[in-house]
Design a protein around this motif. Structure first.
Motif, mmCIF file in Angstrom:
data_model
loop_
_atom_site.group_PDB
_atom_site.id
_atom_site.type_symbol
_atom_site.label_atom_id
_atom_site.label_comp_id
_atom_site.label_asym_id
_atom_site.label_seq_id
_atom_site.Cartn_x
_atom_site.Cartn_y
_atom_site.Cartn_z
ATOM 1 N N UNK A 60 0.820 -1.212 0.000
ATOM 2 C CA UNK A 60 0.000 0.000 0.000
ATOM 3 C C UNK A 60 0.853 1.261 0.000
ATOM 4 N N UNK A 61 1.995 1.235 0.678
ATOM 5 C CA UNK A 61 2.853 2.414 0.734
ATOM 6 C C UNK A 61 3.463 2.769 -0.613
ATOM 7 N N UNK A 62 3.696 1.762 -1.437
ATOM 8 C CA UNK A 62 4.317 2.004 -2.737
ATOM 9 C C UNK A 62 3.287 2.226 -3.843
ATOM 10 N N UNK A 63 2.212 1.445 -3.813
ATOM 11 C CA UNK A 63 1.225 1.536 -4.890
ATOM 12 C C UNK A 63 -0.144 1.172 -4.343
ATOM 13 N N UNK A 64 -1.047 2.114 -4.374
ATOM 14 C CA UNK A 64 -2.402 1.878 -3.889
ATOM 15 C C UNK A 64 -3.111 0.833 -4.752
ATOM 16 N N UNK A 65 -2.890 0.862 -6.041
ATOM 17 C CA UNK A 65 -3.541 -0.083 -6.955
ATOM 18 C C UNK A 65 -3.104 -1.515 -6.662
ATOM 19 N N UNK A 66 -1.796 -1.759 -6.600
ATOM 20 C CA UNK A 66 -1.309 -3.114 -6.349
ATOM 21 C C UNK A 66 -1.650 -3.584 -4.941
ATOM 22 N N UNK A 69 -5.206 -4.706 -5.159
ATOM 23 C CA UNK A 69 -5.301 -5.979 -5.873
ATOM 24 C C UNK A 69 -4.892 -7.139 -4.963
ATOM 25 N N UNK A 70 -3.798 -6.972 -4.237
ATOM 26 C CA UNK A 70 -3.364 -8.028 -3.316
ATOM 27 C C UNK A 70 -4.360 -8.230 -2.177
ATOM 28 N N UNK A 71 -4.948 -7.139 -1.703
ATOM 29 C CA UNK A 71 -5.945 -7.257 -0.640
ATOM 30 C C UNK A 71 -7.179 -8.003 -1.140
ATOM 31 N N UNK A 72 -7.605 -7.710 -2.359
ATOM 32 C CA UNK A 72 -8.740 -8.429 -2.940
ATOM 33 C C UNK A 72 -8.408 -9.910 -3.139
ATOM 34 N N UNK A 73 -7.167 -10.192 -3.540
ATOM 35 C CA UNK A 73 -6.746 -11.583 -3.702
ATOM 36 C C UNK A 73 -6.755 -12.308 -2.354
ATOM 37 N N UNK A 74 -6.334 -11.630 -1.302
ATOM 38 C CA UNK A 74 -6.348 -12.237 0.034
ATOM 39 C C UNK A 74 -7.783 -12.510 0.473
#
Length: 100
Positions: A60-66, A69-74
């Protein structure tokens, strides 16, 4: 010319398909250590969502989009585990997919 290339390609494919020693070695290695590999796969299946969630938090600190996406995958991973896991469906106390 095209027939010669096709014939050569068939020979090469046949040689590759005939060399199954690598496949046999992989299968033999898996059968030899099946419980170890199954345990590793089980823990990845059971706890992989946590790894995705931690990765999302760090990203989240580097890229809100990624990170999103990772949070949705989790979240998807967690949903899949609850719906597919027999131990979770049976509400076994302290039960995980790896135990059942």
């Amino acid at each position: 010319m095209a027939k010669k290339v096709k014939k050569t390609a068939k020979k090469v494919v046949k040689k590759v398909l005939d060399k199954t020693e690598l496949d046999e070695k992989i299968v033999a290695e898996y059968k030899e250590n099946q419980t170890l590999y199954d345990t590793i796969a089980c823990y990845i299946k059971c706890y992989g969502g946590y790894l995705l969630a931690v990765g999302a938090g760090c990203t989240f600190g580097a890229s809100l989009l990624w990170g999103t996406i990772l949070l949705a995958a989790a979240g998807g991973w967690a949903y899949w585990q609850v719906c597919k896991c027999k131990a979770c469906k049976a509400n076994m106390p302290g039960g995980t997919c790896c135990n059942g």
